[in-house]
Design an enzyme around this catalytic site. Structure first.
Site, short mmCIF file in Angstrom:
data_model
loop_
_atom_site.label_atom_id
_atom_site.label_comp_id
_atom_site.label_asym_id
_atom_site.label_seq_id
_atom_site.Cartn_x
_atom_site.Cartn_y
_atom_site.Cartn_z
N ILE A 110 8.47 30.87 -16.98
CA ILE A 110 9.90 30.67 -16.71
C ILE A 110 10.59 31.16 -17.98
CG2 ILE A 110 11.75 29.02 -16.24
CD1 ILE A 110 9.71 27.29 -14.79
N PRO A 111 11.21 32.34 -17.90
CA PRO A 111 11.52 33.10 -19.12
C PRO A 111 12.76 32.61 -19.85
CG PRO A 111 12.21 34.33 -17.21
CD PRO A 111 11.60 33.07 -16.68
N CYS A 112 12.67 31.44 -20.44
CA CYS A 112 13.84 30.92 -21.15
C CYS A 112 14.14 31.76 -22.39
CB CYS A 112 13.66 29.45 -21.48
SG CYS A 112 12.15 29.08 -22.37
N HIS A 113 13.17 32.60 -22.81
CA HIS A 113 13.44 33.48 -23.95
C HIS A 113 14.49 34.55 -23.60
CE1 HIS A 113 10.09 35.34 -21.69
NE2 HIS A 113 10.62 36.50 -22.04
N ARG A 114 14.74 34.75 -22.30
CA ARG A 114 15.73 35.77 -21.89
C ARG A 114 17.15 35.22 -21.89
NH1 ARG A 114 11.94 37.47 -16.90
NH2 ARG A 114 10.22 38.30 -18.15
#
Lengths: 202, 163
Positions: free
Chosen positions: A167-171
């Site tokens: 779940i790409p919270c880095h984006r």
């Protein structure tokens, strides 16, 4: 015969018990007695601990969290029937390795969302729709979940993301394009975005 | 209608991996001596699968050590009952610790192998694991006196056999 000579009967137990214990996880999984399989994945952002249930990937932890604590929490929140198993975590390990090698831009195996609660559900669902190589701001995510003034709540929900990377919270980045706030540390956020070729300029 | 009750204090068991890591060597030491080398792996896995089955309902984290030895003792006794009911050909069951074991160890294994199962299990708990008679009684489901008698009779037979 002295009683202590009987201890010789158990020679080799250290090694042999390790072998027998290693086979236990697969047996337990096959018998429906294992709820969470734990594995480990090497990556450019450090060793990852991954936890997989029968429903899917439930947890990804960076190596600055102690593995014992990660397992303790899974035990309290889901089930204490947890064992290490390379085999049952194999599929997710491979997808993550392909991602880090730049050969995979989306994950296909199922995710178990049971550790995601309340408003975090909407936030992480919206975050999962930010495609590979792109970014969105906290404010944009807030708008997408219908709570345009909740950018801070969005930040908090992302900070507690139990399945980072997948779940790409880095984006999700600051309004001015700043790489602020990542639970795994800014260095990891930079590394992940640069892997995806998504480092914003300026 | 009943009002809200205070929840009982619960100590959840640790993640099973930690429990296994903490107890596997002791359980294996017990089982290899109690059932012999060829069957120790099977009994070990049966023991921990049984533990895994009951684990989510377990509440008291402090008694895990006694609990797992109780299961292991039951599995060892079950094993001997099965073998007694359905004896396998002797040549398939060389009850020695490893090929090429010292002659002294062979004699020891043979003597232990001839003990009645309850005596064998009690002797192993006492002298391989250094358990107290109270703990042995608890693991085997009998009295402390019975545990003491099993250990003493077992040791007497071993001494008669191998001096």
């Amino acid at each position: 015969m002295r009683a202590k000579e009987l201890k010789r009967l158990s020679a080799g137990a250290e090694e042999r018990s390790a072998r027998a214990a290693a086979g236990l996880a697969d047996l337990a999984w096959a018998n429906g007695l294992l709820d969470i399989a734990v594995g480990s994945v090497g990556s450019p952002v450090g060793r990852l601990t991954i936890a997989v249930t029968r429903r899917g990937l439930v947890r990804v932890a960076y190596d600055d969290e102690a593995v014992d604590e990660v397992l303790d929490r899974l035990g309290r929140e889901l089930s204490p029937r947890i064992l290490e198993s390379a085999r049952e975590t194999e599929g997710w390990r491979r997808e993550l390795e392909e991602f880090f090698e730049g050969r995979r831009t989306r994950f296909d195996l199922p995710v178990d969302r049971r550790l995601i609660r309340g408003v975090q559900r909407d936030v992480l669902a919206a975050t999962r729709r930010v495609p590979y190589g792109r970014v969105a701001t906290y404010g944009e995510i807030a708008v997408r979940i219908g709570r345009p003034r909740a950018a801070r709540a969005v930040g908090r929900a992302l900070g507690a993301n139990p399945i980072p990377i997948v779940i790409p919270c880095h984006r999700v980045i600051g309004a001015n394009g700043k790489l602020i706030g990542y639970a795994g540390g800014i260095d990891r956020k930079v590394a992940l975005l640069s892997l995806e070729g998504a480092l914003p300029t300026g | 209608m009943a009002g809200p009750r205070a929840a009982p204090v619960k100590v959840a068991p640790p993640p099973f991996q930690q429990f296994l890591d903490a107890h596997r060597v002791k359980v294996y030491r017990f089982l290899v001596a109690a059932v012999g080398s060829p069957d120790a792996d099977d009994c070990f896995q049966e023991t921990f699968l049984a533990a895994l089955r009951a684990y989510p309902r377990l509440r008291d984290g402090e008694l895990l050590d006694r609990w797992i030895l109780r299961i292991a003792s039951r599995k060892a006794l079950d094993h001997h009952r099965r073998v007694a009911r359905d004896p396998r050909p002797v040549e398939s069951l060389p009850e020695v610790s490893a090929p090429g074991a010292e002659p002294a160890d062979r004699a020891l294994w043979e003597a232990v192998g001839e003990l009645p199962p309850r005596q064998r299990v009690a002797v192993v708990q006492r002298y391989v694991l250094d358990r107290s008679y109270a703990e042995i009684a608890q693991a085997m489901g009998g009295s402390e006196q019975g545990a003491r008698a099993n250990v003493h009779q077992g040791m007497k037979k071993l001494r008669e056999r191998i001096g």
